[in-house]
Every structure is written in structure tokens, then in C-alpha cells.
Write a protein that holds these residues in place. Structure first.
Motif, short mmCIF file in Angstrom:
data_model
loop_
_atom_site.label_atom_id
_atom_site.label_comp_id
_atom_site.label_asym_id
_atom_site.label_seq_id
_atom_site.Cartn_x
_atom_site.Cartn_y
_atom_site.Cartn_z
N GLU A 79 -1.26 -6.91 -7.89
CA GLU A 79 -0.11 -6.84 -8.77
C GLU A 79 0.81 -5.77 -8.80
OE1 GLU A 79 -1.34 -9.79 -12.47
OE2 GLU A 79 -1.49 -7.68 -13.00
N ILE A 80 0.07 -4.40 -8.43
CA ILE A 80 0.76 -3.19 -8.09
C ILE A 80 1.29 -3.24 -6.86
CG2 ILE A 80 0.35 -0.64 -8.05
CD1 ILE A 80 -1.41 -0.96 -10.38
N ARG A 81 0.49 -3.66 -5.77
CA ARG A 81 0.95 -3.58 -4.59
C ARG A 81 1.95 -4.53 -4.14
NH1 ARG A 81 -2.75 -6.67 -0.64
NH2 ARG A 81 -1.34 -8.53 -1.68
N ASP A 82 2.19 -5.52 -4.70
CA ASP A 82 3.22 -6.43 -4.81
C ASP A 82 4.68 -6.33 -5.54
OD1 ASP A 82 1.61 -7.56 -2.68
OD2 ASP A 82 0.83 -9.59 -3.95
N PHE A 83 4.30 -5.53 -6.36
CA PHE A 83 5.81 -5.05 -7.21
C PHE A 83 6.99 -4.45 -6.68
CE2 PHE A 83 7.94 -3.24 -10.78
CZ PHE A 83 8.10 -4.22 -11.58
N PRO A 84 7.95 -5.05 -6.67
CA PRO A 84 8.89 -4.56 -5.75
C PRO A 84 9.21 -3.02 -5.72
CG PRO A 84 9.62 -6.63 -6.55
CD PRO A 84 8.37 -6.26 -7.12
N ALA A 85 9.14 -2.47 -6.94
CA ALA A 85 9.58 -1.21 -7.08
C ALA A 85 8.43 -0.28 -6.51
CB ALA A 85 9.67 -0.71 -8.63
N VAL A 86 7.34 -0.54 -6.76
CA VAL A 86 6.12 0.01 -5.79
C VAL A 86 6.37 0.04 -4.45
CG1 VAL A 86 3.55 0.25 -5.60
CG2 VAL A 86 4.56 -0.28 -7.98
N THR A 87 6.44 -1.46 -4.00
CA THR A 87 6.48 -1.50 -2.45
C THR A 87 7.58 -0.77 -1.61
OG1 THR A 87 5.64 -3.64 -2.84
CG2 THR A 87 6.53 -3.38 -1.02
N ALA A 88 8.53 -0.62 -2.37
CA ALA A 88 9.86 0.31 -1.83
C ALA A 88 9.62 1.62 -1.72
CB ALA A 88 10.99 0.05 -2.80
N ILE A 89 8.37 2.16 -2.39
CA ILE A 89 8.20 3.64 -2.15
C ILE A 89 6.88 3.60 -1.26
CG2 ILE A 89 7.51 5.68 -3.41
CD1 ILE A 89 8.72 4.69 -5.88
N VAL A 90 5.83 2.87 -1.67
CA VAL A 90 4.59 3.07 -0.79
C VAL A 90 4.45 2.06 0.23
CG1 VAL A 90 3.53 4.18 -2.92
CG2 VAL A 90 3.04 1.79 -2.70
N GLY A 91 4.98 1.12 0.26
CA GLY A 91 4.84 0.14 1.18
C GLY A 91 3.47 -0.65 0.48
N GLN A 92 2.71 -0.96 1.82
CA GLN A 92 1.42 -1.83 1.18
C GLN A 92 0.29 -0.78 0.96
OE1 GLN A 92 1.23 -5.34 1.30
NE2 GLN A 92 3.55 -4.91 1.22
N LYS A 93 0.68 0.40 0.83
CA LYS A 93 -0.42 1.38 0.66
C LYS A 93 -0.89 1.41 -1.00
CE LYS A 93 1.62 5.05 2.88
NZ LYS A 93 1.71 6.29 3.55
N THR A 94 -1.68 0.43 -1.22
CA THR A 94 -2.08 0.31 -2.75
C THR A 94 -3.61 -0.17 -2.33
OG1 THR A 94 0.13 -0.15 -3.76
CG2 THR A 94 -2.19 -0.51 -5.02
N ARG A 95 -4.58 0.65 -2.80
CA ARG A 95 -5.94 0.32 -2.49
C ARG A 95 -6.77 1.09 -3.00
NH1 ARG A 95 -3.52 1.95 2.72
NH2 ARG A 95 -3.60 -0.32 3.07
N PRO A 96 -8.21 0.98 -3.09
CA PRO A 96 -9.32 1.89 -3.65
C PRO A 96 -9.57 3.22 -3.12
CG PRO A 96 -10.07 -0.39 -3.05
CD PRO A 96 -8.83 -0.40 -2.33
N GLU A 97 -8.97 3.49 -1.82
CA GLU A 97 -9.12 4.78 -1.23
C GLU A 97 -8.01 5.01 0.05
OE1 GLU A 97 -13.15 5.09 -0.34
OE2 GLU A 97 -12.95 3.72 1.29
N PHE A 98 -7.72 6.19 0.36
CA PHE A 98 -7.07 6.29 1.50
C PHE A 98 -7.54 5.94 2.60
CE2 PHE A 98 -4.75 9.48 -1.18
CZ PHE A 98 -3.49 9.18 -0.93
N ALA A 99 -7.18 5.46 3.66
CA ALA A 99 -7.76 4.99 4.94
C ALA A 99 -7.84 6.30 5.74
CB ALA A 99 -6.96 4.00 5.53
N ALA A 100 -8.44 6.43 6.71
CA ALA A 100 -8.76 7.46 7.56
C ALA A 100 -7.25 7.85 8.16
CB ALA A 100 -9.59 7.26 8.92
N GLY A 101 -6.88 9.28 7.80
CA GLY A 101 -5.79 9.56 8.48
C GLY A 101 -4.34 9.19 7.66
N GLU A 102 -4.52 8.56 6.71
CA GLU A 102 -3.38 8.19 6.03
C GLU A 102 -3.08 9.32 4.82
OE1 GLU A 102 -2.66 3.84 4.04
OE2 GLU A 102 -4.05 4.95 3.06
N GLU A 103 -1.54 9.26 4.81
CA GLU A 103 -0.92 10.20 3.70
C GLU A 103 -0.23 9.65 2.62
OE1 GLU A 103 0.86 12.79 6.35
OE2 GLU A 103 -0.69 13.66 7.26
N PRO A 104 0.13 10.29 1.63
CA PRO A 104 1.27 9.82 0.69
C PRO A 104 2.66 9.51 1.33
CG PRO A 104 0.20 12.00 0.12
CD PRO A 104 -0.07 11.85 1.42
#
Length: 138
Positions: free
Chosen positions: A13-38
Motif C-alpha cells: 500500500e505504501i509502495r504503490d501510493f503515487p506520492a511515495v512512488t514519486a519520491i522513492v520509486g519501488q524502494k519500500t521494503r523491510p530492509e535496504f538491499a546491498a548497496g542501496e541508498e536513500p
């Protein structure tokens, strides 16, 4: 009886909300992936109440989550947090593709910008709860 986990529903629900997606793209998850940044939103379950109404036969659950809203800057972290609040606060009855049912969601608090002690990235924590069924419905 298998109790459904509403964490996945919160992430989607958070990942697919347009205002969130516009800022973070698909980076909504339980933890950062290796090498991932804000920017990103990291969702953590803080606890769960399996009898929020006090009635054991109601078969409800009320999980509490924390959305860690990371930004490259403090301003961006605040923007991500505001978008998460907009995605979650005061939403009513809904069911997802896995037949998980949520009656309501409510933002409990948050918004203060902090620096991650390890990465030094700015983030805001938004805490929220769902009130949902313990089992998937048909």
C-alpha cells in the motif's frame, strides 16, 4: 488457524501510493538491499495485539508498524514521511489480492527527523496501526 501477516499489505500500500512512488520509486521494503541508498521507506513491525477489542472470538488483529522514511536530505526525509502519512492515515475497509482484510488504518505519530547513527542518512519514523482480520477472507 493460520493468522495472516499484514506486513506485506502495508509495504504494498505504501509502495504503490503515487506520492511515495514519486519520491522513492519501488524502494519500500523491510530492509535496504546491498548497496542501496536513500530515498527509501523501510517498514518494520513493532508489535501486534491479537485481541484489540478484548473479545477473543472477534478474530481481529492490530499490528503496529514503523515506517523509516529515509531521504538524501532532511527535507526529502520529511517529504517521504508526509507521503507515507497520506498513504496510510484514516483509510477505511479494503482487501488485497491475497484476501487480507483491513478495516482501518491510523497513523499514531512520528515525523521528527533524525540521523541514522551508522549511515548518517536522515530519516523520519512514522508509526501506524492496522485493524484487520486474523484470517484471509474469501
Amino acid at each position: 488457524m493460520t493468522i495472516v501477516d499484514l506486513t506485506g499489505m502495508a509495504i504494498v500500500e505504501i509502495r504503490d501510493f503515487p506520492a511515495v512512488t514519486a519520491i522513492v520509486g519501488q524502494k519500500t521494503r523491510p530492509e535496504f538491499a546491498a548497496g542501496e541508498e536513500p530515498p527509501a521507506v523501510i517498514i518494520r513491525q513493532l508489535g501486534i495485539d491479537y485481541h484489540p477489542t478484548g473479545a477473543f472470538r472477534a478474530r481481529l488483529q492490530r499490528p503496529m508498524f514503523a515506517a523509516l522514511c529515509y531521504g538524501v536530505t532532511r527535507v526529502q526525509a520529511a517529504q517521504v514521511a508526509n507521503a507515507v502519512v497520506e498513504a496510510i492515515d484514516l483509510r477505511e475497509l479494503r482487501k488485497d489480492a491475497s484476501n487480507r482484510l483491513v478495516f482501518a488504518s491510523l497513523v499514531e505519530g512520528g515525523g521528527e527527523i533524525e540521523l541514522d547513527p551508522v549511515t548518517k542518512w536522515p530519516f523520519a519514523t512514522v508509526t501506524f496501526t492496522y485493524l484487520g482480520a486474523q484470517q484471509a477472507i474469501a
